[in-house]
Design an enzyme around this catalytic site. Structure first.
Site, short mmCIF file in Angstrom:
data_model
loop_
_atom_site.label_atom_id
_atom_site.label_comp_id
_atom_site.label_asym_id
_atom_site.label_seq_id
_atom_site.Cartn_x
_atom_site.Cartn_y
_atom_site.Cartn_z
N ASP A 11 28.58 -44.81 10.50
CA ASP A 11 28.95 -45.99 9.72
C ASP A 11 28.20 -47.22 10.19
O ASP A 11 27.61 -47.24 11.28
CB ASP A 11 30.46 -46.22 9.80
CG ASP A 11 30.95 -46.42 11.23
OD1 ASP A 11 30.49 -45.67 12.12
OD2 ASP A 11 31.79 -47.32 11.47
N GLU B 210 33.39 -45.78 13.52
CA GLU B 210 33.31 -46.39 14.85
C GLU B 210 33.41 -47.91 14.77
O GLU B 210 33.99 -48.55 15.65
CB GLU B 210 32.00 -45.98 15.53
CG GLU B 210 31.89 -46.36 17.00
CD GLU B 210 31.31 -47.76 17.25
OE1 GLU B 210 31.35 -48.22 18.40
OE2 GLU B 210 30.82 -48.39 16.27
#
Length: 392
Positions: A78, A140
């Site tokens: 991400d 994350e």
């Protein structure tokens, strides 16, 4: 189907948006990214497993070889949100300029995966003596739900783990944790001309802030680590909201703060100490105090200086292991028994910024470093472990 070139891989991953964010209007799935990575690593014979963590959010575990030791090369898929108006280029299109590649995620940290693939091309993967795993996680940048889910699953993993977060190719073996907390106080409103008519949430919060600052002072006297630029734990009073009019006793007040503990400081114990202080203030001011985390928090992380993985990374990079000010997924891999370090080619100074970039001069050193790690950890037989020992 032949693999795309290194630059094409960067370009394709950057073009697949995978923002994770606590704001629903920004949050996106990472499924296209992990599916693309699974296809590429599958070309090398990796067994690829996609784990759905929550709707639209996936971890990828790609494994080649088997045995008791081995290596995990880990990263997150991400990115943070972006304001395209602040970029001088399209954040979802790779651009080469000034001996750099620009794009959202080239540094932090989609770009780590194509560099792994580049390293694999020149290695005799049919001769692995110990397993090699590629771990690509979700979310994350928002909740670390991917790493949390992996830790909760508790499945056996290779013995050593390298997380390719941006460290400028200098090994990081410890970082602080982060807790983000909220305190809500409910008092009793009343006319300000007579204090006996109410119980001021704002005055109670004043007392709470005093207690928090006292705790901070106690912690900073007890806990110090000179390996960090800021060698003590920090507590920052981030924002406060309360009251509605000067002539009313304040009935509601809320405070949000963050706490960054050093390795060795247990989050549960810190929260217990805070809760004890809040109980005293609530009784003294006759108010209700609700306390809880804004998100679960990230523990502090430390890998010992004499860890074989730390020593290997220092030898391969020529740099002594350092600390980092930012938090990573390292404590979750460490909790699964992996020797863990953080080591990647990007620079943290350009992460989360417009015009994020990766210096092209870092590419070949990173590829050679990854080959060295794989050679040492996967292409050689596992060293026998003393009976009863554990790499925890």
């Amino acid at each position: 189907m032949p693999l795309p070139s290194l630059k094409q891989q960067f370009s394709q991953l950057i073009a697949l948006p995978s923002v994770s964010c606590t704001q629903p209007e920004w949050d996106q799935s990472n499924l296209p990214v992990v599916e693309q990575l699974a296809q590429w690593f599958g070309e090398f014979g990796f067994a690829c497993e996609l784990q759905e963590i929550e709707p639209g959010k996936f971890n990828l575990l790609a494994t080649l070889g088997q045995g008791p030791g081995g290596l995990i090369l880990a990263g997150h898929t991400d990115t943070v949100p972006f304001d395209s108006g602040r970029w001088s280029l399209d954040p979802l299109k790779l651009l080469e300029r000034d001996d750099r590649w620009y794009g959202l995620g080239v540094c932090d940290m989609k770009g780590f995966f194509p560099l792994i693939i580049e390293a694999l091309k020149e290695l005799p993967l049919d001769k692995l003596q110990q397993p090699l795993m590629i771990l690509a996680t979700c979310d994350e940048e928002s909740s670390m739900s991917g790493a949390r889910a992996l830790a909760k699953l508790g499945r056996p993993l290779p013995r050593k783990a390298v997380i390719g977060e941006p460290t400028g190719l200098r090994p990081v073996r410890l970082h602080k944790g982060i807790l983000m907390e909220q305190i809500n106080i409910t008092g009793q409103s009343g006319h300000s001309s007579d204090p006996s008519l109410g119980h001021s949430a704002m005055e109670a919060m004043h007392a709470v802030i005093g207690r928090l600052l006292d705790l901070r002072g106690q912690w900073q006297k007890r806990w110090q680590n000179p390996l960090f630029g800021v060698p003590v734990p920090t507590l920052n009073l981030g924002c406060i909201h309360g009251g509605d009019n000067p002539n009313r006793i304040c009935a509601q007040c809320a405070l949000e703060f963050d706490l960054r503990p050093l390795p060795g400081m247990a989050s549960d114990e810190l929260r217990a100490q805070i809760r004890a202080q809040l109980t005293d203030v609530a009784a003294e001011h006759q108010v209700q105090i609700d306390y809880g985390p804004l998100f679960p928090g990230v523990p502090a992380f430390e890998e010992l200086a004499d860890s074989p993985l730390v020593q290997l990374a220092e030898r391969l990079t020529g740099h002594s292991a350092e600390s980092a000010a930012f938090a990573t997924e390292a404590p979750y891999l460490k909790a699964l028994g992996c020797q863990t370090i953080v080591l990647g080619p990007g620079d943290i100074a350009c992460a989360h910024q417009p015009d994020e970039y990766l210096d092209l001069a870092r590419i070949e050193p990173t590829v050679q470093l990854l080959r060295g790690l794989i050679d040492e950890c996967c292409l050689r037989p596992a060293e026998p472990q003393p009976q009863g020992s554990a790499d925890a």
